[in-house]
Design an enzyme around this catalytic site. Structure first.
Site: not given
Length: 555
Positions: A324-325
């Site tokens: 993620d991210e």
């Protein structure tokens, strides 16, 4: 007439209180209510008095099963009689709980999809539990303990007569804890595992490391925790991890570790050459890089060897690898890095950093595929949204500001035949004044409240799509959570998710109907010694929580 006036005044006051809080009297709760609500439950008309010296558990041919022996010890000595009252003895016939389990006692933790189904019958003379597996027997015994209540009038423990057929709606029902932002002690983690079992949750998603710290002890690569941990005291030894896994197994809970890659990796800086150099807009190198260097081929050899160690440490067949991210760090760590830009040109990626991400993930997929101890990967949803996901992956959903947006995410991902686990409904680290388990709380994203009402299959999709919804994991991120507050912040808010993920949707449509049982659950857990916060406006428990005497921590 004089007697009637005070009665009328009391009635008027009671009505005013009810109207003011929008609830019935604060002493309204169920008696012997089971949480989560079983698939089928029929109560009898009579209750049975029980005393601790006249009750026993018969494990039959499974009398040597360590899981069932632990269960019998916990319930007989702690959970069946939790209230701080003088224990009566004698005066009743023996009451035996007979437990029959068909399958053999497993040597390891539960596996994904293992049966938790059970039949429970409680009469005036005995209780009978039938289950295919020990995991079903554990769930049945917890339900039986919910049938026990303390009658203040007779000053006796009683148990309700009942017939229950029960099984979970979803195979994945869990809690995610974050031990990187704030270190969580093994004892605190164990307490959450105990409460999880009391809510029939079966997965602990352990977000072990992140940008802030690396508390996982690696035998092969001690420089990771040597540099990345907050201090030598803020680490989990191999013995600590084995202890948590063993403790969880006895309660029917799997432990899935997460090692987030390629972002959220600042704490991996003990491994030289693992992270890219990152730069601000003026071209000055920043202090803490946060992305893996995909140019360094040795990094993939390291990841392979490291994950081999992880699979030897954690027996679950799933491995969470984050993902993620990454976009949060791409500009600083990849686009402004001249070496990375040159590498991208050589690979034919041009300026498209998504292609560089795909390059990293494709190598990671191959590493997972070649692990000696086979694992199925779980990734946060960005790997689906932005990249080419591993066809064997499970997608973990965390985005969506409303329940409707979350349902759309589930629909989109399952339409591509990927299994999903949903966390977006239950981000319990977000707090706001009010009963957020049932009400929409102003000042937060709508998804960060009304936890009881979020149903992961509430989208317009095919039967096959809805079968790909494996369940959900309530997340409590650790930026503002540590040993001192995790318990009260989690519970009983996570109990709302537990019922949503276990119980039939058609029987759990209204929080208004559920809250008397939740109130009884809260008071039961408080009496068992847990810090369970109020959840239904002003109320009280018959026996309130009391903090044990403070002790000085040994230095």
């Amino acid at each position: 007439m004089r007697l009637l006036i005070p009665i009328l005044i009391f009635a008027l006051i009671t009505t005013a209180v009810t109207w003011f809080y929008g609830r019935d009297d604060p002493d309204r709760w169920s008696v012997g209510g089971v949480w989560p609500l079983p698939k089928k439950i029929v109560y009898g008309s009579k209750n049975r008095t029980i005393t601790y010296d006249k009750i026993g558990i018969d494990l039959g041919d499974k009398k040597d099963c360590d899981i069932l022996l632990s269960m019998a010890d916990n319930y007989m000595n702690k959970w069946l009689f939790p209230f701080p009252v003088e224990m009566k003895t004698g005066g009743t016939e023996d009451f035996i709980i007979t437990v029959t389990v068909k399958d053999e006692c497993p040597s390891g933790p539960p596996v994904h999809g293992a049966s938790e189904e059970y039949l429970l019958r409680v009469s005036l003379t005995e209780a009978v539990i039938n289950a295919q597996t020990v995991w079903g027997a554990l769930r049945a015994m917890e339900s039986l303990s919910h049938l026990v209540f303390y009658d203040h009038k007779s000053q006796e423990y009683q148990i309700r007569t009942v017939e229950i057929f029960d099984k979970p709606r979803f195979p994945v029902r869990g809690i995610m804890i974050d031990s990187s932002r704030h270190f969580l002690s093994v004892n605190v983690i164990k307490r959450q595992l105990e409460i999880m079992s009391m809510n029939k949750l079966n997965v602990l998603h352990w977000h072990l490391v992140d940008s802030e710290s690396f508390p996982y002890t690696s035998v092969k690569f001690p420089e990771l925790h040597g540099v990345g941990a907050y201090s030598p005291r803020h680490v989990y030894s191999r013995e600590d991890i084995a202890d948590v896994i063993a403790f969880a197994r006895l309660r029917g809970i799997r432990v899935i570790p997460e090692f987030d890659l390629p972002g959220h990796t600042s704490s991996w800086r003990g491994r030289k050459g693992f992270l890219t150099e990152c730069f601000d807009e003026k071209g000055v190198e920043t202090f803490l890089p946060n992305l893996v260097d995909p140019m360094n081929e040795a990094n993939f050899d390291f990841i392979s060897e490291f994950l081999e160690e992880v699979t030897e440490t954690f027996p679950d067949q799933f491995l969470h690898l984050g993902g993620d991210e990454v976009s949060d760090y791409i500009v600083e760590c990849w686009e402004r890095n001249k070496k990375i830009r040159k590498f991208m040109e050589e690979k034919g990626f041009g300026n498209d950093t998504v292609l560089l991400e795909n390059y990293f993930f494709e190598k990671l997929y191959k590493i997972v595929e070649n692990l000696k101890l086979k694992r199925k990967p779980i990734f946060w949803q960005e790997v689906f949204d932005n990249n080419i996901p591993d066809p064997n992956a499970v997608i973990h959903i965390w985005k969506g500001n409303t329940h409707e947006e979350i349902y759309e995410q589930v629909k989109n991902i399952t339409s591509q035949n990927f299994p999903v686990i949903v966390s977006a409904c239950w981000y319990l680290n977000y707090i706001k004044y009010g009963a957020d388990w049932r009400d929409e709380i102003r000042g937060t994203a709508p998804s960060n409240s009304r936890y009881y009402y979020c149903d992961p299959t509430n989208f317009n999709g095919t039967v096959a799509q809805k079968e790909l919804v494996w369940g959900g994991i309530a997340a409590i991120w650790g930026e503002l959570v540590d040993n001192t507050n995790i318990e009260a912040r989690l519970w009983p808010r996570a109990s709302a998710a537990a019922e949503r993920l276990w119980s039939p949707a058609e029987k759990t449509q209204r929080a208004e109907d559920a809250w008397p049982r939740m109130h009884e659950l809260r008071c039961r857990l408080v009496s068992r010694g847990y810090r369970i916060q109020p959840n239904n406006n002003p109320d009280y428990c018959p026996f309130e929580f009391d903090e044990p005497p403070a002790t000085k921590t040994e230095l």
